[in-house]
Design a protein around this motif. Structure first.
Motif, PDB file in Angstrom:
ATOM      1  N   GLU A   5       0.883  -1.193   0.079  1.00 56.91           N
ATOM      2  CA  GLU A   5      -0.023   0.068  -0.260  1.00 56.91           C
ATOM      3  C   GLU A   5       0.814   1.155   0.080  1.00 56.91           C
ATOM      4  O   GLU A   5       2.005   1.401   0.428  1.00 56.91           O
ATOM      5  N   GLU A   6       0.345   2.275  -0.600  1.00 54.69           N
ATOM      6  CA  GLU A   6       1.186   3.489  -0.688  1.00 54.69           C
ATOM      7  C   GLU A   6       0.724   4.491   0.634  1.00 54.69           C
ATOM      8  O   GLU A   6      -0.281   4.353   0.892  1.00 54.69           O
ATOM      9  N   TYR A   7       1.804   5.141   1.110  1.00 53.65           N
ATOM     10  CA  TYR A   7       1.517   5.772   2.327  1.00 53.65           C
ATOM     11  C   TYR A   7       2.670   7.015   2.217  1.00 53.65           C
ATOM     12  O   TYR A   7       3.645   6.752   1.642  1.00 53.65           O
ATOM     13  N   VAL A   8       2.010   7.933   2.902  1.00 52.08           N
ATOM     14  CA  VAL A   8       3.415   8.996   3.046  1.00 52.08           C
ATOM     15  C   VAL A   8       4.257   8.848   3.762  1.00 52.08           C
ATOM     16  O   VAL A   8       4.331   8.382   5.036  1.00 52.08           O
ATOM     17  N   SER A  24       5.537   9.735  -1.027  1.00 53.69           N
ATOM     18  CA  SER A  24       5.146   8.401  -0.854  1.00 53.69           C
ATOM     19  C   SER A  24       6.315   7.217  -0.869  1.00 53.69           C
ATOM     20  O   SER A  24       7.297   7.648  -1.243  1.00 53.69           O
ATOM     21  N   ASN A  25       6.105   6.268  -0.101  1.00 50.00           N
ATOM     22  CA  ASN A  25       7.098   5.215  -0.173  1.00 50.00           C
ATOM     23  C   ASN A  25       7.205   4.595  -1.611  1.00 50.00           C
ATOM     24  O   ASN A  25       8.135   3.910  -1.567  1.00 50.00           O
ATOM     25  N   LEU A  26       6.418   4.625  -2.254  1.00 53.23           N
ATOM     26  CA  LEU A  26       6.457   4.267  -3.804  1.00 53.23           C
ATOM     27  C   LEU A  26       7.028   5.371  -4.962  1.00 53.23           C
ATOM     28  O   LEU A  26       6.786   4.986  -5.831  1.00 53.23           O
ATOM     29  N   GLY A  27       7.149   6.393  -4.084  1.00 55.02           N
ATOM     30  CA  GLY A  27       8.044   7.623  -5.193  1.00 55.02           C
ATOM     31  C   GLY A  27       7.250   8.584  -5.524  1.00 55.02           C
ATOM     32  O   GLY A  27       7.440   9.333  -6.282  1.00 55.02           O
TER      33      GLY A  27
END
Length: 68
Positions: A5-8, A24-27
């Motif tokens: 899941e994407e999160y800040v 985010s953790n995904l860039g």
């Protein structure tokens, strides 16, 4: 495959420019630009509340207003 899941992961608050940058953790990168001081203060208040409750998930960094 397990999807993450994407999160800040990081929040950078720039009071001089009245902006908040969210990473985010995904860039992903999002910018919240506030037109007024009141709008900026409302956003900042929300970020502080969420961070205090441990819901942000990342670090909150404030840009030094003396940094040129």
């Amino acid at each position: 495959m397990l999807e993450c899941e994407e999160y800040v992961s990081r929040c950078v608050v720039d009071p001089c420019n009245r902006t908040v940058n969210l990473y985010s953790n995904l860039g992903s990168h999002k910018v919240i630009e506030c037109d007024t001081v009141d709008e900026f203060m409302n956003v900042l208040s929300y970020i502080r509340d969420v961070d205090e409750d441990g819901l942000l998930g990342g670090e909150v960094v404030y840009v030094d207003p003396n940094f040129v």
